[in-house]
Design a protein around this motif. Structure first.
Motif, PDB file in Angstrom:
ATOM      1  N   MET A 132      41.811  36.548  36.023  1.00 19.12           N
ATOM      2  CA  MET A 132      42.177  35.671  34.904  1.00 19.12           C
ATOM      3  C   MET A 132      43.124  36.390  33.944  1.00 19.12           C
ATOM      4  O   MET A 132      44.157  35.850  33.529  1.00 19.12           O
ATOM      5  CB  MET A 132      40.928  35.215  34.151  1.00 19.12           C
ATOM      6  N   LYS A 133      42.790  37.638  33.612  1.00 22.68           N
ATOM      7  CA  LYS A 133      43.645  38.421  32.720  1.00 22.68           C
ATOM      8  C   LYS A 133      45.042  38.602  33.319  1.00 22.68           C
ATOM      9  O   LYS A 133      46.057  38.389  32.641  1.00 22.68           O
ATOM     10  CB  LYS A 133      43.011  39.796  32.455  1.00 22.68           C
ATOM     11  N   LEU A 134      45.092  38.986  34.600  1.00 18.34           N
ATOM     12  CA  LEU A 134      46.378  39.247  35.240  1.00 18.34           C
ATOM     13  C   LEU A 134      47.229  37.980  35.358  1.00 18.34           C
ATOM     14  O   LEU A 134      48.448  38.022  35.152  1.00 18.34           O
ATOM     15  CB  LEU A 134      46.154  39.873  36.621  1.00 18.34           C
ATOM     16  N   LEU A 135      46.597  36.859  35.696  1.00 14.31           N
ATOM     17  CA  LEU A 135      47.355  35.606  35.779  1.00 14.31           C
ATOM     18  C   LEU A 135      47.928  35.234  34.417  1.00 14.31           C
ATOM     19  O   LEU A 135      49.062  34.738  34.316  1.00 14.31           O
ATOM     20  CB  LEU A 135      46.459  34.476  36.311  1.00 14.31           C
ATOM     21  N   ASN A 136      47.166  35.467  33.358  1.00 13.28           N
ATOM     22  CA  ASN A 136      47.659  35.183  32.003  1.00 13.28           C
ATOM     23  C   ASN A 136      48.769  36.145  31.590  1.00 13.28           C
ATOM     24  O   ASN A 136      49.687  35.770  30.847  1.00 13.28           O
ATOM     25  CB  ASN A 136      46.505  35.280  30.999  1.00 13.28           C
ATOM     26  N   ILE A 137      48.695  37.372  32.073  1.00 13.04           N
ATOM     27  CA  ILE A 137      49.701  38.376  31.726  1.00 13.04           C
ATOM     28  C   ILE A 137      51.019  38.109  32.448  1.00 13.04           C
ATOM     29  O   ILE A 137      52.096  38.138  31.842  1.00 13.04           O
ATOM     30  CB  ILE A 137      49.189  39.793  32.091  1.00 13.04           C
ATOM     31  N   VAL A 138      50.944  37.837  33.742  1.00 15.07           N
ATOM     32  CA  VAL A 138      52.163  37.707  34.555  1.00 15.07           C
ATOM     33  C   VAL A 138      52.797  36.326  34.427  1.00 15.07           C
ATOM     34  O   VAL A 138      54.011  36.187  34.419  1.00 15.07           O
ATOM     35  CB  VAL A 138      51.855  38.017  36.037  1.00 15.07           C
ATOM     36  N   LYS A 139      51.958  35.295  34.329  1.00 15.98           N
ATOM     37  CA  LYS A 139      52.457  33.911  34.215  1.00 15.98           C
ATOM     38  C   LYS A 139      53.424  33.573  35.350  1.00 15.98           C
ATOM     39  O   LYS A 139      54.547  33.111  35.134  1.00 15.98           O
ATOM     40  CB  LYS A 139      53.115  33.676  32.856  1.00 15.98           C
ATOM     41  N   ALA A 140      52.944  33.814  36.569  1.00 14.96           N
ATOM     42  CA  ALA A 140      53.760  33.530  37.757  1.00 14.96           C
ATOM     43  C   ALA A 140      53.541  32.097  38.219  1.00 14.96           C
ATOM     44  O   ALA A 140      52.512  31.482  37.937  1.00 14.96           O
ATOM     45  CB  ALA A 140      53.376  34.493  38.876  1.00 14.96           C
ATOM     46  N   GLN A 141      54.536  31.567  38.934  1.00 12.22           N
ATOM     47  CA  GLN A 141      54.355  30.255  39.546  1.00 12.22           C
ATOM     48  C   GLN A 141      53.455  30.345  40.770  1.00 12.22           C
ATOM     49  O   GLN A 141      52.709  29.410  41.069  1.00 12.22           O
ATOM     50  CB  GLN A 141      55.710  29.654  39.952  1.00 12.22           C
ATOM     51  N   ASN A 142      53.517  31.488  41.494  1.00 10.54           N
ATOM     52  CA  ASN A 142      52.745  31.664  42.716  1.00 10.54           C
ATOM     53  C   ASN A 142      52.068  33.033  42.721  1.00 10.54           C
ATOM     54  O   ASN A 142      52.690  34.029  42.359  1.00 10.54           O
ATOM     55  CB  ASN A 142      53.656  31.562  43.951  1.00 10.54           C
ATOM     56  N   ALA A 143      50.805  33.062  43.132  1.00  8.40           N
ATOM     57  CA  ALA A 143      50.082  34.328  43.288  1.00  8.40           C
ATOM     58  C   ALA A 143      49.505  34.376  44.703  1.00  8.40           C
ATOM     59  O   ALA A 143      48.965  33.376  45.190  1.00  8.40           O
ATOM     60  CB  ALA A 143      48.967  34.460  42.256  1.00  8.40           C
ATOM     61  N   TYR A 144      49.601  35.529  45.346  1.00 12.66           N
ATOM     62  CA  TYR A 144      49.306  35.661  46.775  1.00 12.66           C
ATOM     63  C   TYR A 144      48.026  36.469  47.016  1.00 12.66           C
ATOM     64  O   TYR A 144      47.887  37.586  46.509  1.00 12.66           O
ATOM     65  CB  TYR A 144      50.497  36.296  47.489  1.00 12.66           C
ATOM     66  N   PHE A 145      47.115  35.874  47.809  1.00 15.03           N
ATOM     67  CA  PHE A 145      45.831  36.497  48.100  1.00 15.03           C
ATOM     68  C   PHE A 145      45.582  36.470  49.602  1.00 15.03           C
ATOM     69  O   PHE A 145      45.795  35.455  50.262  1.00 15.03           O
ATOM     70  CB  PHE A 145      44.697  35.753  47.385  1.00 15.03           C
ATOM     71  N   GLY A 146      45.106  37.584  50.147  1.00 17.00           N
ATOM     72  CA  GLY A 146      44.835  37.677  51.574  1.00 17.00           C
ATOM     73  C   GLY A 146      43.544  36.970  51.955  1.00 17.00           C
ATOM     74  O   GLY A 146      42.559  36.999  51.207  1.00 17.00           O
ATOM     75  N   GLU A 147      43.532  36.363  53.135  1.00 14.75           N
ATOM     76  CA  GLU A 147      42.355  35.624  53.598  1.00 14.75           C
ATOM     77  C   GLU A 147      41.246  36.541  54.117  1.00 14.75           C
ATOM     78  O   GLU A 147      40.149  36.064  54.402  1.00 14.75           O
ATOM     79  CB  GLU A 147      42.752  34.631  54.685  1.00 14.75           C
ATOM     80  N   LYS A 148      41.491  37.844  54.224  1.00 15.46           N
ATOM     81  CA  LYS A 148      40.397  38.750  54.598  1.00 15.46           C
ATOM     82  C   LYS A 148      39.267  38.614  53.594  1.00 15.46           C
ATOM     83  O   LYS A 148      38.096  38.593  53.952  1.00 15.46           O
ATOM     84  CB  LYS A 148      40.870  40.205  54.652  1.00 15.46           C
ATOM     85  N   ASP A 149      39.617  38.529  52.329  1.00  8.61           N
ATOM     86  CA  ASP A 149      38.636  38.303  51.261  1.00  8.61           C
ATOM     87  C   ASP A 149      38.579  36.801  50.976  1.00  8.61           C
ATOM     88  O   ASP A 149      38.959  36.357  49.889  1.00  8.61           O
ATOM     89  CB  ASP A 149      39.037  39.080  50.007  1.00  8.61           C
ATOM     90  N   TYR A 150      38.115  36.031  51.957  1.00  5.91           N
ATOM     91  CA  TYR A 150      38.215  34.578  51.855  1.00  5.91           C
ATOM     92  C   TYR A 150      37.326  34.012  50.745  1.00  5.91           C
ATOM     93  O   TYR A 150      37.714  33.081  50.054  1.00  5.91           O
ATOM     94  CB  TYR A 150      37.849  33.917  53.192  1.00  5.91           C
ATOM     95  N   GLN A 151      36.153  34.586  50.563  1.00  3.68           N
ATOM     96  CA  GLN A 151      35.279  34.131  49.479  1.00  3.68           C
ATOM     97  C   GLN A 151      35.943  34.371  48.129  1.00  3.68           C
ATOM     98  O   GLN A 151      35.887  33.528  47.227  1.00  3.68           O
ATOM     99  CB  GLN A 151      33.927  34.843  49.551  1.00  3.68           C
ATOM    100  N   GLN A 152      36.595  35.508  47.994  1.00  2.01           N
ATOM    101  CA  GLN A 152      37.343  35.798  46.764  1.00  2.01           C
ATOM    102  C   GLN A 152      38.454  34.780  46.560  1.00  2.01           C
ATOM    103  O   GLN A 152      38.640  34.274  45.445  1.00  2.01           O
ATOM    104  CB  GLN A 152      37.931  37.208  46.842  1.00  2.01           C
ATOM    105  N   TYR A 153      39.208  34.487  47.621  1.00  4.03           N
ATOM    106  CA  TYR A 153      40.275  33.496  47.529  1.00  4.03           C
ATOM    107  C   TYR A 153      39.741  32.153  47.044  1.00  4.03           C
ATOM    108  O   TYR A 153      40.316  31.518  46.154  1.00  4.03           O
ATOM    109  CB  TYR A 153      40.975  33.330  48.879  1.00  4.03           C
ATOM    110  N   GLU A 154      38.621  31.698  47.617  1.00  3.24           N
ATOM    111  CA  GLU A 154      38.045  30.411  47.225  1.00  3.24           C
ATOM    112  C   GLU A 154      37.630  30.415  45.753  1.00  3.24           C
ATOM    113  O   GLU A 154      37.827  29.429  45.036  1.00  3.24           O
ATOM    114  CB  GLU A 154      36.843  30.076  48.098  1.00  3.24           C
TER     115      GLU A 154
END
Length: 254
Positions: A132-154
């Motif tokens: 949450m902090k990082l998304l607020n700091i960067v304010k990107a249109q797209n953020a990329y997460f690997g599916e290896k950590d699928y529970q985290q992605y969800e």
């Protein structure tokens, strides 16, 4: 490639970026590998400006020794970032990231209690809070997460929707080595003998002919400590321990 060791300096620079440009963001804890590089390449291909963060987030480590043993390879990470054409790297300090001493937290009381959440109490609260902090700091249109950590992605995707965060959470396929082992920073700590055993983990986990109980027994026979093997929503999740190293993986069963 620009490097920001201060969040305030990045925020100031962020205001100078043309508002018509698309920003892609890849959050990491460092110790970059080909899995991270694949996320970066996707961001570079789909955006005008790519931001990488490297921040070893202590709040998501219930086990202090796990945090202390996490590999730190900042110089190598920056070389990889430069090679993959990252535009800006943010290297925040813990004191600046947690000005509140971690009194304010983002919690989720359903999915985060299952699987990894049940074995690593408080883990996902640390993850969601820092993301949450990082998304607020960067304010990107797209953020990329690997599916290896699928529970985290969800969970991150759910947080984005629950709090109306204006960043698209983009899932990226799991990168694997020649033995099918999901790439992970923790793999660096595995011995050659352990790697030879670990290749059985994805092989068994991906078998649609075996039940979770059958997989569990086979893994135990190979010397793994099994935290869980679980089928949920047409996806199989697994977490094992070899030595003092925890590994997770998952496969779509369709």
């Amino acid at each position: 490639m620009l490097i920001f060791e201060s969040i305030k300096e990045w925020i100031s620079f962020r205001k100078s970026i043309d508002h018509t440009k698309y920003i892609g963001f890849v959050p990491t804890m460092g110790c970059l590998h080909e899995g991270h590089a694949s996320l970066i390449r996707k961001s570079v291909a789909e955006n005008d400006f790519t931001v990488l963060s490297i921040f070893l987030n202590q709040t998501q480590f219930p086990d202090q020794s796990d945090f202390e043993n996490y590999p730190i390879t900042t110089d190598e990470d920056l070389e990889i970032a430069k090679k993959e054409k990252v535009d800006a790297v943010i290297l925040p300090t813990t004191s600046e990231m947690y000005l509140d001493d971690y009194h304010y937290k983002v919690t989720e009381d359903n999915l985060s209690m299952l699987r990894e959440g049940s074995h690593r109490l408080g883990h996902f609260t640390g993850v969601l809070t820092v993301v949450m902090k990082l998304l607020n700091i960067v304010k990107a249109q797209n953020a990329y997460f690997g599916e290896k950590d699928y529970q985290q992605y969800e969970l991150v995707k759910g947080m984005k929707e629950a709090f109306f965060i204006d960043t698209e959470i983009v899932p990226c396929p799991t990168e694997r080595d020649e033995n099918g082992i999901a790439l992970s920073s923790r793999n660096r700590r595995l011995t050659k003998e352990q790697m030879n055993v670990v290749k059985n983990f994805p092989l068994l986990l991906s078998s649609k002919h075996l039940s979770p109980n059958e997989i569990t027994e086979k893994l135990k026979a190979l010397g793994f400590k099994v935290n869980y093997i679980e089928d949920t929503n047409n996806r199989r999740y697994g977490s094992v321990q070899i030595g003092d190293i925890n590994l997770i993986d998952n496969f779509n069963l369709s």
